[in-house]
Design a protein around this motif. Structure first.
Motif, PDB file in Angstrom:
ATOM      1  N   LEU A 104       0.877  -1.173   0.000  1.00  0.00           N
ATOM      2  CA  LEU A 104       0.000   0.000   0.000  1.00  0.00           C
ATOM      3  C   LEU A 104       0.911   1.218   0.000  1.00  0.00           C
ATOM      4  N   ALA A 105       1.227   1.694  -1.183  1.00  0.00           N
ATOM      5  CA  ALA A 105       2.250   2.725  -1.308  1.00  0.00           C
ATOM      6  C   ALA A 105       1.644   4.117  -1.461  1.00  0.00           C
ATOM      7  N   SER A 106       2.374   5.111  -0.976  1.00  0.00           N
ATOM      8  CA  SER A 106       1.941   6.497  -1.121  1.00  0.00           C
ATOM      9  C   SER A 106       2.929   7.334  -1.931  1.00  0.00           C
ATOM     10  N   GLU A 107       4.015   6.724  -2.372  1.00  0.00           N
ATOM     11  CA  GLU A 107       5.001   7.437  -3.174  1.00  0.00           C
ATOM     12  C   GLU A 107       4.786   7.115  -4.646  1.00  0.00           C
ATOM     13  N   SER A 108       4.805   8.143  -5.466  1.00  0.00           N
ATOM     14  CA  SER A 108       4.542   7.939  -6.891  1.00  0.00           C
ATOM     15  C   SER A 108       5.580   7.025  -7.536  1.00  0.00           C
ATOM     16  N   VAL A 109       6.793   7.020  -7.036  1.00  0.00           N
ATOM     17  CA  VAL A 109       7.833   6.187  -7.637  1.00  0.00           C
ATOM     18  C   VAL A 109       7.549   4.705  -7.471  1.00  0.00           C
ATOM     19  N   ASP A 110       6.682   4.355  -6.537  1.00  0.00           N
ATOM     20  CA  ASP A 110       6.347   2.949  -6.302  1.00  0.00           C
ATOM     21  C   ASP A 110       5.333   2.411  -7.305  1.00  0.00           C
ATOM     22  N   TYR A 111       4.718   3.283  -8.067  1.00  0.00           N
ATOM     23  CA  TYR A 111       3.672   2.873  -8.984  1.00  0.00           C
ATOM     24  C   TYR A 111       4.225   2.618 -10.380  1.00  0.00           C
ATOM     25  N   ASP A 112       3.712   1.538 -10.972  1.00  0.00           N
ATOM     26  CA  ASP A 112       4.268   1.068 -12.238  1.00  0.00           C
ATOM     27  C   ASP A 112       3.553   1.626 -13.462  1.00  0.00           C
ATOM     28  N   TYR A 113       2.262   1.859 -13.331  1.00  0.00           N
ATOM     29  CA  TYR A 113       1.461   2.288 -14.475  1.00  0.00           C
ATOM     30  C   TYR A 113       0.579   3.463 -14.069  1.00  0.00           C
ATOM     31  N   TRP A 114       0.351   4.341 -15.046  1.00  0.00           N
ATOM     32  CA  TRP A 114      -0.404   5.571 -14.802  1.00  0.00           C
ATOM     33  C   TRP A 114      -1.415   5.796 -15.899  1.00  0.00           C
ATOM     34  N   GLY A 115      -2.537   6.389 -15.505  1.00  0.00           N
ATOM     35  CA  GLY A 115      -3.497   6.845 -16.492  1.00  0.00           C
ATOM     36  C   GLY A 115      -3.131   8.229 -17.001  1.00  0.00           C
ATOM     37  N   GLN A 116      -3.945   8.741 -17.900  1.00  0.00           N
ATOM     38  CA  GLN A 116      -3.689  10.041 -18.508  1.00  0.00           C
ATOM     39  C   GLN A 116      -4.216  11.201 -17.673  1.00  0.00           C
ATOM     40  N   GLY A 117      -5.071  10.911 -16.739  1.00  0.00           N
ATOM     41  CA  GLY A 117      -5.583  11.946 -15.855  1.00  0.00           C
ATOM     42  C   GLY A 117      -6.941  12.470 -16.272  1.00  0.00           C
ATOM     43  N   THR A 118      -7.661  12.986 -15.300  1.00  0.00           N
ATOM     44  CA  THR A 118      -8.953  13.630 -15.542  1.00  0.00           C
ATOM     45  C   THR A 118      -9.007  14.911 -14.719  1.00  0.00           C
ATOM     46  N   GLN A 119      -9.490  15.968 -15.334  1.00  0.00           N
ATOM     47  CA  GLN A 119      -9.492  17.280 -14.686  1.00  0.00           C
ATOM     48  C   GLN A 119     -10.674  17.406 -13.733  1.00  0.00           C
ATOM     49  N   VAL A 120     -10.377  17.871 -12.527  1.00  0.00           N
ATOM     50  CA  VAL A 120     -11.409  18.219 -11.551  1.00  0.00           C
ATOM     51  C   VAL A 120     -11.238  19.697 -11.203  1.00  0.00           C
ATOM     52  N   THR A 121     -12.294  20.451 -11.389  1.00  0.00           N
ATOM     53  CA  THR A 121     -12.268  21.874 -11.085  1.00  0.00           C
ATOM     54  C   THR A 121     -13.386  22.199 -10.105  1.00  0.00           C
ATOM     55  N   VAL A 122     -13.018  22.798  -8.996  1.00  0.00           N
ATOM     56  CA  VAL A 122     -13.989  23.154  -7.967  1.00  0.00           C
ATOM     57  C   VAL A 122     -14.042  24.671  -7.871  1.00  0.00           C
TER      58      VAL A 122
END
Length: 124
Positions: A104-122
């Motif tokens: 259960l990692a909280s550091e981005s370097v520990d993650y192997d795959y990433w999505g492209q992202g989705t914008q959230v605007t509040v």
């Protein structure tokens, strides 16, 4: 390879809610812990929340604790992020990420795959 596709972002007023989804394909989803990160303009990517491979453990950043809820459906290869009581400071691009294994990692370097992202605007 694991492909991740986020959806559900958008524009919402402060105090409102959004539900993000991240659909995974390519490898056995249940072998991966999943995380959500976010990046606001001019700021570094930051950890939001993670969930372990079977959904029994979660870990939240203090800034979202009590407002955001992560869940996963391994039968649907999907992880969700329910965001309530949204604040303008939650505005960012939200990314989901996959980390092979049972941790259960909280550091981005520990993650192997990433999505492209989705914008959230509040808006305030």
């Amino acid at each position: 390879q694991v492909q991740l596709v986020e959806s559900g972002g958008g524009l919402v007023q402060a105090g409102g809610s959004l539900r993000l989804s991240c659909a995974a394909s390519g490898r056995t989803f249940s072998n991966y812990a999943m995380g959500w990160f976010r990046q606001a303009p001019g700021r570094e990517r930051e950890f939001v929340v993670a969930i372990n491979h079977n959904g029994r453990r979660t870990y939240y950043a203090d800034s979202v604790k009590g407002r955001f809820t992560i869940s996963r459906d391994n039968a649907k290869n999907t992880v969700y992020l329910q965001m309530n009581s949204l604040k303008p400071e939650d505005t960012a691009v939200y990314y989901c990420a996959a980390d092979w294994g049972y941790g259960l990692a909280s550091e981005s370097v520990d993650y192997d795959y990433w999505g492209q992202g989705t914008q959230v605007t509040v808006s305030s």
